[in-house]
Design a protein around this motif. Structure first.
Motif, PDB file in Angstrom:
ATOM      1  N   PHE A 311     -32.349   5.434  33.044  1.00  0.00           N
ATOM      2  CA  PHE A 311     -31.381   6.526  33.188  1.00  0.00           C
ATOM      3  C   PHE A 311     -30.005   5.969  33.561  1.00  0.00           C
ATOM      4  CE2 PHE A 311     -29.127   9.673  35.689  1.00  0.00           C
ATOM      5  CZ  PHE A 311     -29.344  10.872  35.023  1.00  0.00           C
ATOM      6  N   ILE A 312     -29.977   5.110  34.568  1.00  0.00           N
ATOM      7  CA  ILE A 312     -28.701   4.541  35.004  1.00  0.00           C
ATOM      8  C   ILE A 312     -28.101   3.658  33.910  1.00  0.00           C
ATOM      9  CG2 ILE A 312     -27.686   2.905  36.637  1.00  0.00           C
ATOM     10  CD1 ILE A 312     -29.437   4.066  38.772  1.00  0.00           C
ATOM     11  N   ALA A 313     -28.944   2.908  33.205  1.00  0.00           N
ATOM     12  CA  ALA A 313     -28.438   2.081  32.106  1.00  0.00           C
ATOM     13  C   ALA A 313     -27.818   2.939  31.011  1.00  0.00           C
ATOM     14  CB  ALA A 313     -29.572   1.228  31.540  1.00  0.00           C
ATOM     15  N   GLU A 314     -28.422   4.085  30.739  1.00  0.00           N
ATOM     16  CA  GLU A 314     -27.883   4.971  29.700  1.00  0.00           C
ATOM     17  C   GLU A 314     -26.565   5.589  30.133  1.00  0.00           C
ATOM     18  OE1 GLU A 314     -28.079   6.729  25.862  1.00  0.00           O
ATOM     19  OE2 GLU A 314     -29.188   5.094  26.822  1.00  0.00           O
ATOM     20  N   VAL A 315     -26.447   5.925  31.416  1.00  0.00           N
ATOM     21  CA  VAL A 315     -25.159   6.427  31.919  1.00  0.00           C
ATOM     22  C   VAL A 315     -24.072   5.372  31.703  1.00  0.00           C
ATOM     23  CG1 VAL A 315     -23.881   7.083  33.993  1.00  0.00           C
ATOM     24  CG2 VAL A 315     -26.164   8.019  33.597  1.00  0.00           C
ATOM     25  N   GLY A 316     -24.380   4.134  32.053  1.00  0.00           N
ATOM     26  CA  GLY A 316     -23.416   3.059  31.838  1.00  0.00           C
ATOM     27  C   GLY A 316     -23.096   2.854  30.369  1.00  0.00           C
ATOM     28  N   ARG A 317     -24.112   2.979  29.520  1.00  0.00           N
ATOM     29  CA  ARG A 317     -23.883   2.814  28.083  1.00  0.00           C
ATOM     30  C   ARG A 317     -22.932   3.892  27.560  1.00  0.00           C
ATOM     31  NH1 ARG A 317     -28.754   2.899  26.785  1.00  0.00           N
ATOM     32  NH2 ARG A 317     -29.069   0.644  26.766  1.00  0.00           N
ATOM     33  N   GLU A 318     -23.133   5.128  27.992  1.00  0.00           N
ATOM     34  CA  GLU A 318     -22.247   6.212  27.536  1.00  0.00           C
ATOM     35  C   GLU A 318     -20.821   6.014  28.037  1.00  0.00           C
ATOM     36  OE1 GLU A 318     -20.043   9.481  26.617  1.00  0.00           O
ATOM     37  OE2 GLU A 318     -21.782   8.590  25.610  1.00  0.00           O
ATOM     38  N   ILE A 319     -20.672   5.619  29.288  1.00  0.00           N
ATOM     39  CA  ILE A 319     -19.320   5.388  29.814  1.00  0.00           C
ATOM     40  C   ILE A 319     -18.632   4.275  29.027  1.00  0.00           C
ATOM     41  CG2 ILE A 319     -18.030   4.593  31.823  1.00  0.00           C
ATOM     42  CD1 ILE A 319     -20.108   6.014  33.580  1.00  0.00           C
ATOM     43  N   GLY A 320     -19.373   3.219  28.711  1.00  0.00           N
ATOM     44  CA  GLY A 320     -18.797   2.129  27.939  1.00  0.00           C
ATOM     45  C   GLY A 320     -18.417   2.549  26.533  1.00  0.00           C
ATOM     46  N   GLN A 321     -19.286   3.328  25.879  1.00  0.00           N
ATOM     47  CA  GLN A 321     -18.999   3.766  24.514  1.00  0.00           C
ATOM     48  C   GLN A 321     -17.824   4.732  24.463  1.00  0.00           C
ATOM     49  OE1 GLN A 321     -22.820   5.330  23.339  1.00  0.00           O
ATOM     50  NE2 GLN A 321     -23.624   3.306  22.774  1.00  0.00           N
ATOM     51  N   SER A 322     -17.756   5.655  25.411  1.00  0.00           N
ATOM     52  CA  SER A 322     -16.640   6.608  25.408  1.00  0.00           C
ATOM     53  C   SER A 322     -15.326   5.906  25.740  1.00  0.00           C
ATOM     54  CB  SER A 322     -16.905   7.739  26.404  1.00  0.00           C
ATOM     55  OG  SER A 322     -17.045   7.242  27.726  1.00  0.00           O
ATOM     56  N   THR A 323     -15.375   4.923  26.637  1.00  0.00           N
ATOM     57  CA  THR A 323     -14.163   4.161  26.952  1.00  0.00           C
ATOM     58  C   THR A 323     -13.677   3.390  25.727  1.00  0.00           C
ATOM     59  OG1 THR A 323     -14.848   3.931  29.265  1.00  0.00           O
ATOM     60  CG2 THR A 323     -13.178   2.400  28.447  1.00  0.00           C
ATOM     61  N   ARG A 324     -14.611   2.792  25.014  1.00  0.00           N
ATOM     62  CA  ARG A 324     -14.238   2.053  23.807  1.00  0.00           C
ATOM     63  C   ARG A 324     -13.623   2.993  22.765  1.00  0.00           C
ATOM     64  NH1 ARG A 324     -18.626  -0.456  23.266  1.00  0.00           N
ATOM     65  NH2 ARG A 324     -19.700   0.984  21.863  1.00  0.00           N
ATOM     66  N   ALA A 325     -14.161   4.201  22.635  1.00  0.00           N
ATOM     67  CA  ALA A 325     -13.600   5.156  21.675  1.00  0.00           C
ATOM     68  C   ALA A 325     -12.181   5.559  22.060  1.00  0.00           C
ATOM     69  CB  ALA A 325     -14.502   6.385  21.588  1.00  0.00           C
ATOM     70  N   ARG A 326     -11.936   5.730  23.368  1.00  0.00           N
ATOM     71  CA  ARG A 326     -10.580   6.092  23.808  1.00  0.00           C
ATOM     72  C   ARG A 326      -9.605   4.948  23.584  1.00  0.00           C
ATOM     73  NH1 ARG A 326     -13.307   8.200  28.280  1.00  0.00           N
ATOM     74  NH2 ARG A 326     -12.607   6.442  29.575  1.00  0.00           N
ATOM     75  N   VAL A 327     -10.037   3.730  23.892  1.00  0.00           N
ATOM     76  CA  VAL A 327      -9.144   2.574  23.716  1.00  0.00           C
ATOM     77  C   VAL A 327      -8.786   2.392  22.246  1.00  0.00           C
ATOM     78  CG1 VAL A 327      -9.025   0.057  23.894  1.00  0.00           C
ATOM     79  CG2 VAL A 327      -9.947   1.403  25.791  1.00  0.00           C
ATOM     80  N   ARG A 328      -9.757   2.601  21.380  1.00  0.00           N
ATOM     81  CA  ARG A 328      -9.503   2.444  19.943  1.00  0.00           C
ATOM     82  C   ARG A 328      -8.823   3.668  19.336  1.00  0.00           C
ATOM     83  NH1 ARG A 328     -15.288  -0.099  17.833  1.00  0.00           N
ATOM     84  NH2 ARG A 328     -15.120  -2.118  18.904  1.00  0.00           N
ATOM     85  N   LYS A 329      -8.664   4.718  20.149  1.00  0.00           N
ATOM     86  CA  LYS A 329      -8.076   5.975  19.679  1.00  0.00           C
ATOM     87  C   LYS A 329      -8.811   6.489  18.444  1.00  0.00           C
ATOM     88  CE  LYS A 329      -3.506   4.953  21.573  1.00  0.00           C
ATOM     89  NZ  LYS A 329      -2.053   4.822  21.304  1.00  0.00           N
ATOM     90  N   ALA A 330     -10.133   6.457  18.548  1.00  0.00           N
ATOM     91  CA  ALA A 330     -10.975   6.892  17.439  1.00  0.00           C
ATOM     92  C   ALA A 330     -10.760   8.374  17.163  1.00  0.00           C
ATOM     93  CB  ALA A 330     -12.445   6.630  17.771  1.00  0.00           C
ATOM     94  N   ARG A 331     -10.829   8.749  15.909  1.00  0.00           N
ATOM     95  CA  ARG A 331     -10.714  10.135  15.488  1.00  0.00           C
ATOM     96  C   ARG A 331     -11.816  10.414  14.464  1.00  0.00           C
ATOM     97  NH1 ARG A 331      -8.123  10.486  19.302  1.00  0.00           N
ATOM     98  NH2 ARG A 331      -6.022  11.315  19.628  1.00  0.00           N
TER      99      ARG A 331
END
Length: 676
Positions: A311-331
């Motif tokens: 559960f905790i690993a998945e929370v970290g995975r989501e935070i990492g993926q969403s951060t990467r999407a924001r940095v890349r300005k994904a649309r």
């Protein structure tokens, strides 16, 4: 296992400064080892005796926080265990106890092969032990095959084929005779089916399990008779929808003969129910209450810690993926903050582990029919999109879950047929608000001449809507930016969204309004909506034609002429006209049904909710789920025929249950709907 825990405790005592097993001046290695052995034994004994009672108490708290509490409770048990050690010198700071207990449980879990998401030899040996234990406790199972229905929520037909082609789902590929299993004879056949207009879990699963999804126009809708909003995933609404379906068909559901329902919105008439939303508000016995599945799973502390760590690993995975999407300005992109990382982790880890374990338990118990829903992909795809690396990992884990269930079937007391299906797909696309700067509710208010937020007022769509209102009211000049308000105070419209399907209702009018009534009350509303580039078509009732579909440039097509003149429905493909006509017949259909625009070139729709992978209306992959069935069963439909609607899927599944030689679903033939 006790020896492993002892060694782990000794290692941690040497690493962590706040964790000691003897006093500083005691140098006896023998005493140190004895203390570790006693401490590990006391911890294991307390876990075995006390943990099930603690889990029973935890059923009183929201399941979402259960994973976090696991660590603190395990730490508390360790502190108590150290106090019981005769030396009296063992101690640990509370925060250190949490770490030590978590590590000990994780190591014991891994060593014991209890990682239920892994298909390894250790886990297979554990399956044998569980199966043998069940066989000794239960009478011999019947020789007739049982059936397990696994629903992969939101996984569309074409997406499944793409995942198989990429090697993401080797178990499914092997069943289809593809991938590494190419050249082998397929054990399963893949069939696409077409949803109703309301392409969402509530309508589809109700139809599949109970044989009727009549009067379910969307995921959420306003019922004028009851003056309330119905929401499919609200326990009270789910219970009411299930009651209505049973009243309409006169039958309890697909699972009435020795069935089990796991992780579903509805029970299907099963005696064994866990994590079923429609019973969440009822007082039931311990075996059948909604959260009973959590107790059965988390009563094993190794399961609890393993799932909590995942559960905790998945929370970290989501935070990492969403951060990467924001940095890349994904649309396109939607907000993924707040509690969403925890919601995702619950859906992809906790719900998956508990449901898979429950299904395996049902198979070891020899139940005749089991229906379970795995919601992981659907939850992630809403926020990450239906394609890409985020969802590919989820699909891989779903395939592993199917492999585990397949392995469990080898040790069950009776043969099992595994049917895998989905309730809908998901269509990609940015949100309506992101593209046009205002939501559907803002556009409806502007078309009614009601005040809208300043940001929406400044958009091109808002300006066009206000201009249409002024023209309809013969007010060519907007005086000083003043907003027109109706001369008489009237109730404002209720605007609800279900993916790319919108519903507009006027609560102060007790009946479903006609086009003529809407035009008289809000002369510019229907024109404003129908001509908006983000809207594909409207459905409204008509005094003259009974029902009409409205589109851009004044298109107005009666429902009985849609087959010859599809108009704005043509782009939505075959079956769209029938789906719209059926929804028009529902008593609870909204005054205005709004389907977003659809681009067949890229399969994109525009969600009226904040989702970049959506479903709920017509358009694209959302309306094309799959049915994966063993070739030993009869074909779902004859060659050249289409499988259309959740109610027809229900009839297919019933037929397959009747084909077995065991207990039959207690009906003479297909259930017939009673007159409304």
């Amino acid at each position: 296992m006790w020896a492993v825990s002892t060694v782990t405790m000794l290692v941690l005592a040497g690493i962590l400064p706040d964790f000691q097993l003897q006093s500083a001046d005691d140098e006896s290695t023998t005493r140190l080892a004895m203390t570790a052995a006693l401490g590990a034994g006391a911890f294991g004994l307390l876990s075995a005796l006390v943990w099930p009672l603690l889990v029973r108490l935890l059923l009183l708290v929201p399941a979402l926080v259960l994973g976090l509490l696991v660590f603190f409770l395990n730490g508390s048990l360790l502190i108590v265990a150290l106090r019981l050690v005769p030396s009296g010198d063992s101690e640990a700071a509370p925060e250190t106890a949490v770490i030590v207990a978590a590590v000990m449980s994780a190591v014991a879990s891994a060593t014991g092969g209890a990682l239920a998401v892994r298909d390894d030899d250790a886990y297979r040996r554990r399956l044998y032990r569980l199966a043998d234990r069940r066989r000794r406790a239960l009478p011999p199972g019947p020789s007739s095959p049982g059936t397990v229905f696994m629903q992969l929520d939101g996984v569309g037909h074409d997406l499944l084929l793409a995942a198989v082609g990429k090697g993401l789902m080797p178990t499914v590929a092997r069943w289809l005779g593809e991938g590494a299993g190419a050249g082998r004879r397929p054990t399963h056949r893949l069939t696409a089916w077409r949803t109703d207009w309301s392409s969402q879990t509530g309508a589809s699963q109700l139809g599949i399990l109970h044989g009727s999804n009549h009067d379910v126009p969307a995921f959420r809708w306003y019922e004028k008779a009851a003056r309330e909003v119905m929401v499919c995933n609200r326990p009270t609404s789910a219970a009411e929808l299930q009651r209505r379906a049973i009243d309409r068909t006169g039958d309890g559901g697909l699972l009435t003969a020795d069935g089990a329902s796991r992780g579903n919105l509805f029970s299907g008439g099963a005696d064994e129910q866990a994590l079923v939303l429609s019973i969440a508000t009822k007082r039931r016995d311990r075996r059948n209450r909604s959260r009973a599945g959590y107790f059965a799973y988390f009563s094993d502390p190794a399961n609890a810690v393993r799932t909590a760590l995942s559960f905790i690993a998945e929370v970290g995975r989501e935070i990492g993926q969403s951060t990467r999407a924001r940095v890349r300005k994904a649309r396109p992109r939607v907000s993924r903050g707040g509690l969403y990382p925890f919601v995702r982790a619950f859906a992809t880890v906790v719900e998956r582990d508990v449901v898979v374990a429950a299904v395996m338990g049902d198979m070891f118990a020899g139940r005749t029919a089991v229906y379970a829903d795995l919601v992981a992909y659907d939850e992630v795809a809403h926020h990450s999109g239906p394609f890409g690396r985020d969802v590919e990992k989820v699909l891989e884990r779903l395939d592993r879950a199917l492999a585990l269930i397949e392995k469990a079937a080898e040790h069950a007391p009776r043969p099992y047929r595994l049917v895998v299906l989905s309730d809908h797909g998901q269509s990609p696309g940015e949100t309506f608000r992101a593209r046009y700067g205002l939501g559907l509710g803002d556009l409806v208010r502007a078309g009614c001449g009601l005040p809208v937020p300043r940001r929406a007022r400044r958009t091109h769509s808002g300006a066009e809507a206000r201009a249409a209102v002024r023209a309809a009211l013969r007010r060519p000049v907007e005086e000083g930016g003043e907003q027109h308000r109706p001369s008489r105070r009237r109730s404002e419209p209720i605007v609800l969204a279900s993916g790319n399907l919108g519903l507009v209702s006027f609560p102060d009018v007790p009946h479903r309004m006609t086009k003529e009534e809407i035009d008289a009350r809000h002369p510019a509303l229907l024109t404003t909506l129908a001509n908006h580039p983000g809207i594909g078509f409207l459905l409204v009732r008509s005094e003259r034609h009974g029902g009409v579909v409205l589109g851009a440039y004044g298109a107005e097509i009666p429902l009985d002429r849609l087959d010859d003149e599809p108009g704005p429905l043509e782009v939505f493909g075959p079956g769209a006209a029938d789906a719209v006509r059926r929804t028009h017949s529902f008593p609870s259909t909204a005054d205005i049904m709004v389907n977003s625009a659809y681009d067949p070139a890229d399969g994109e729709v525009l969600a009226f909710e904040e989702q970049i992978g959506s479903h709920g209306g017509l358009g694209g992959a959302q309306g094309r789920p799959f049915l994966l069935s063993p070739v030993a069963l009869s074909a779902p439909v004859d060659d050249g025929q289409d499988l259309v609607g959740a109610e027809q899927v229900h009839r297919v599944l019933r037929r397959w249950l009747r084909e077995a030689n065991g207990p039959q679903v207690p009906v003479e033939a297909e259930p017939q709907e009673r007159a409304a």
